[in-house]
Scaffold this active site. Sequence first.
Site, PDB file in Angstrom:
ATOM      1  CB  SER A  17      -0.978  -0.059   1.081  1.00  0.00           C
ATOM      2  OG  SER A  17      -0.349  -0.628   2.262  1.00  0.00           O
ATOM      3  CG  HIS A  38      -3.118  -0.527  -3.699  1.00  0.00           C
ATOM      4  ND1 HIS A  38      -3.053   0.819  -3.255  1.00  0.00           N
ATOM      5  CD2 HIS A  38      -3.373  -1.018  -2.317  1.00  0.00           C
ATOM      6  CE1 HIS A  38      -3.322   0.862  -1.985  1.00  0.00           C
ATOM      7  NE2 HIS A  38      -3.413  -0.204  -1.294  1.00  0.00           N
ATOM      8  CD  GLU A  60      -3.811   3.566  -6.102  1.00  0.00           C
ATOM      9  OE1 GLU A  60      -3.842   2.803  -5.319  1.00  0.00           O
ATOM     10  OE2 GLU A  60      -3.689   4.620  -6.409  1.00  0.00           O
ATOM     11  CG  ASN A 119      -2.999   4.746   0.975  1.00  0.00           C
ATOM     12  OD1 ASN A 119      -4.094   4.896   1.625  1.00  0.00           O
ATOM     13  ND2 ASN A 119      -2.154   3.705   0.705  1.00  0.00           N
TER      14      ASN A 119
END
Length: 281
Positions: free
Chosen positions: A118, A139, A151, A189
């Site tokens: 991540s 991801h 992702e 993120n």
Amino acid sequence: MEQISVIGGGTMGNGIAQVFGANGFNVKLVETSKELAEKAVATIDKNLSRMVKKEKIGETEKNDALKRIETATDIADGVKYADLVIEAIPENFDLKKKVFATVDEYAPDDVILASNTSSISITKLAECTTRPERFIGMHFFNPVPVMTLVEVINGLKTDESVTTQILDLSEKLGKSAVPANDSPGFVSNRVLMPMINEAIFCVYEGVAKPENIDSIMKLGMAHPMGPLRLADFIGLDVCLDILKVLYDGFKDPKYRPCPLLIQMVDAGKLGDKTGEGFFSY
Ligand code: NAI
């Protein structure tokens, strides 16, 4: 692409194995011990049974999916016929580096190597292998069988044909695959964590109570979960680690983790997994 190896059968790995198994792929799930491998398969069994109960799949589909998932405790054995290897072991660069060195040694020449990291740089992980052009980030999001996004992260050297194959493959799993280039925090993120951090600053500065901050974001911004509830769900330690990656990666003070977040992690208030975070569970 037929044979998928998933390294690590924890929260993410067992979900990834389940989704591939349920969509007709043969899966080798690699864990560190027979017990952990069995535990991962038991979790998959339980999750598929829940889907049968909800009439999302039939009993036959469940059993077929389980039959396609085999386990291994040795990476060499687990990857030797793989078309794609997806690594989902803990978020630790040295650990991942070691695993990818072994995978690189035993996987076939034409394999695609992927990490579910991540926050670790895909470009840096790719360089732990002899074939960075065949390395990519996949991801997935938690819980994997439920969340539709993958992702897809291109490292600096990822071959365009590898990206195309992974985007196509993700769609075959019924997921929506969205590409991005390697950069600290990728897109997900990088956008999410500053929002969570800002919500924590609002608590820290006494701007509003946690439940009110979450209500404002849910009702006003149509978020299904407030940022503090989501932070507890992700794990406050994980949030802190990702903020550190953003802060180190960009050297920009806008990513500095809120002192309250650091304190809560120090105090072992990590959210859902410890029973207490911004809320009690
Ligand atoms: P986890 O701790 O639940 O599972 C990791 C598993 O890897 C454990 O079962 C462990 O026994 C196994 N493992 C460790 N070393 C191994 C080795 N050498 N060979 C085979 N298996 C090994 O971790 P989790 O949450 O599943 O995270 C895995 C990766 O996914 C991390 O990189 C994390 O950042 C990423 N991720 C996690 C998300 C989450 O919400 N938990 C969301 C998206 C990505």
